[in-house]
Design an enzyme around this catalytic site. Structure first.
Site, PDB file in Angstrom:
ATOM      1  N   LYS A   1       0.846  -1.204   0.000  1.00 48.69           N
ATOM      2  CA  LYS A   1       0.000   0.000   0.000  1.00 48.69           C
ATOM      3  C   LYS A   1       0.878   1.249   0.000  1.00 48.69           C
ATOM      4  O   LYS A   1       0.612   2.206  -0.738  1.00 48.69           O
ATOM      5  CB  LYS A   1      -0.933  -0.013   1.229  1.00 48.69           C
ATOM      6  CG  LYS A   1      -2.032  -1.056   1.111  1.00 48.69           C
ATOM      7  CD  LYS A   1      -2.786  -1.289   2.407  1.00 48.69           C
ATOM      8  CE  LYS A   1      -3.752  -2.461   2.234  1.00 48.69           C
ATOM      9  NZ  LYS A   1      -4.451  -2.854   3.465  1.00 48.69           N
TER      10      LYS A   1
ATOM     11  N   GLN B   1      -5.192  -1.406   9.627  1.00 43.66           N
ATOM     12  CA  GLN B   1      -4.843  -2.672   8.988  1.00 43.66           C
ATOM     13  C   GLN B   1      -5.358  -3.845   9.839  1.00 43.66           C
ATOM     14  O   GLN B   1      -5.063  -3.936  11.023  1.00 43.66           O
ATOM     15  CB  GLN B   1      -3.310  -2.760   8.814  1.00 43.66           C
ATOM     16  CG  GLN B   1      -2.827  -4.020   8.116  1.00 43.66           C
ATOM     17  CD  GLN B   1      -3.302  -4.103   6.662  1.00 43.66           C
ATOM     18  OE1 GLN B   1      -3.327  -3.115   5.927  1.00 43.66           O
ATOM     19  NE2 GLN B   1      -3.690  -5.294   6.246  1.00 43.66           N
TER      20      GLN B   1
ATOM     21  N   ASP C   1     -11.499   2.320   3.758  1.00 41.70           N
ATOM     22  CA  ASP C   1     -11.752   0.871   3.702  1.00 41.70           C
ATOM     23  C   ASP C   1     -13.248   0.564   3.587  1.00 41.70           C
ATOM     24  O   ASP C   1     -13.616  -0.591   3.350  1.00 41.70           O
ATOM     25  CB  ASP C   1     -11.200   0.187   4.967  1.00 41.70           C
ATOM     26  CG  ASP C   1      -9.845  -0.463   4.727  1.00 41.70           C
ATOM     27  OD1 ASP C   1      -9.540  -0.777   3.556  1.00 41.70           O
ATOM     28  OD2 ASP C   1      -9.102  -0.675   5.704  1.00 41.70           O
TER      29      ASP C   1
END
Ligand code: NDP
Length: 286
Positions: free
Chosen positions: A53, A97, A120
């Site tokens: 990422k 995460q 997300d």
């Protein structure tokens, strides 16, 4: 033999679209777009995902800020970090995460990200928006899969889609997003009876289970499109959930693992970060 749904190429296309859009803003003097990634502990798989990422951010002109927190952090401390990072006006997108260590509550943590920075798409606000029709942030794996299919000119409207797996990050949001694309969607899970009789009717079969070789060729309709979300670490390397060698002969299109859905998830995170940045520039989250 099936045509490969090439996630490496499609993810490049998507990242290039994001890069070009950012470039336009930067040329007009807009501030840098920034993504904050909050990671707890040092899960080796998460380390790889976070590195990918960060690399993608750098390549397209997004500032990536990695906040690494101790494995031993308490829920309360983690929540304070998420709130503090989210308040920073220079940070446009925030993600936590996953997975978090087992003593932490991931749902509570991700819910603290403000909806307009929730790249997300895990907050109830954005999941709710999905029900009323795709106006918020769509989670990165479902978004990446839909982009990958469209990038290969696969028509979605009217197709019978079967999704195996109903997780909050893949199966459920993907089902809603595909309904919004006018597919007819069936979602299967571990309590589904006669799974093969359902999967073998799918025009598009999407598998997110986490078990190597779970889908065999007898479970797939001739000429179906097969999307393998699974990432399984085996002594032979990383494999998906689909028995690729045999299903490839049966399908019209198929994703490889690696090189299919994985790169799309990262690219879609970049797209969502651009979206968060645009919300910040316009001062409006609809
Ligand atoms: P989860 O473990 O959260 O969900 C797995 C799903 O599979 C559950 O809904 C479960 O059913 C279902 N399932 C398990 N066994 C069976 C069975 N025998 N028959 C039918 N359904 C079954 O996994 P995730 O959704 O988080 O991830 C799935 C896979 O995708 C993993 O390999 C993960 O690493 C990978 N992944 C890949 C990503 C990428 O970018 N390529 C992104 C995210 C995940 P039930 O709900 O009943 O328990």
């Amino acid at each position: 033999m099936a045509i490969i749904l090439d996630g490496k190429k499609a993810s490049k296309d998507l990242k290039e679209e994001v890069r070009l859009s950012l470039d336009q803003y930067y040329k007009k003097g807009a501030p840098k777009c920034n993504l904050a990634i909050i990671m707890v502990g040092d899960n080796p798989a998460s380390e790889i995902y976070v590195r990918n990422k960060a690399k993608a951010c750098e390549a397209i002109g997004i500032g990536g800020q990695l906040i690494k927190l101790s494995e031993k952090i308490t829920q309360e401390e983690l929540e304070k970090y998420i709130i503090a990072v989210s308040k920073d006006p220079k940070v446009h997108g925030v993600m936590v995460q996953l997975p978090l260590p087992p003593h932490l509550d991931a749902d509570r943590a991700t819910e603290l990200v403000p909806p307009e920075k929730d790249v997300d798409g895990f907050t109830t606000a954005n999941l709710g928006k999905l029900i009323i029709g795709n106006q918020g942030f769509l989670s990165c794996t479902p978004g990446g899969i839909i982009y990958l299919l469209k990038n290969h000119k696969i028509v979605l409207a009217g197709k019978n889609v079967v999704i195996v797996g109903r997780s909050k990050i893949v199966g459920k949001p993907l089902a809603l997003a595909l309904l919004n694309e006018n597919c007819t969607v069936t979602v299967c899970h571990s309590k589904t009876k006669n799974l093969a009789s359902i999967t073998s009717k799918a025009d598009i079969l999407i598998v997110a289970v986490g078990k190597p070789n779970f889908i065999t060729s007898d479970m797939v309709k001739y000429c179906a499109v097969v999307v393998d979300v699974g990432i399984n670490r085996t002594p032979e390397g990383i494999v998906g959930d689909v028995d690729f060698a045999n299903v490839e002969r049966q399908a019209s299109f198929i994703t490889p693992v690696p090189g299919g859905v994985g790169p799309m998830t990262v690219a879609y995170l970049m797209k969502n970060t651009l979206h968060a940045y645009e919300i910040s520039l316009k001062g409006k989250y609809n």
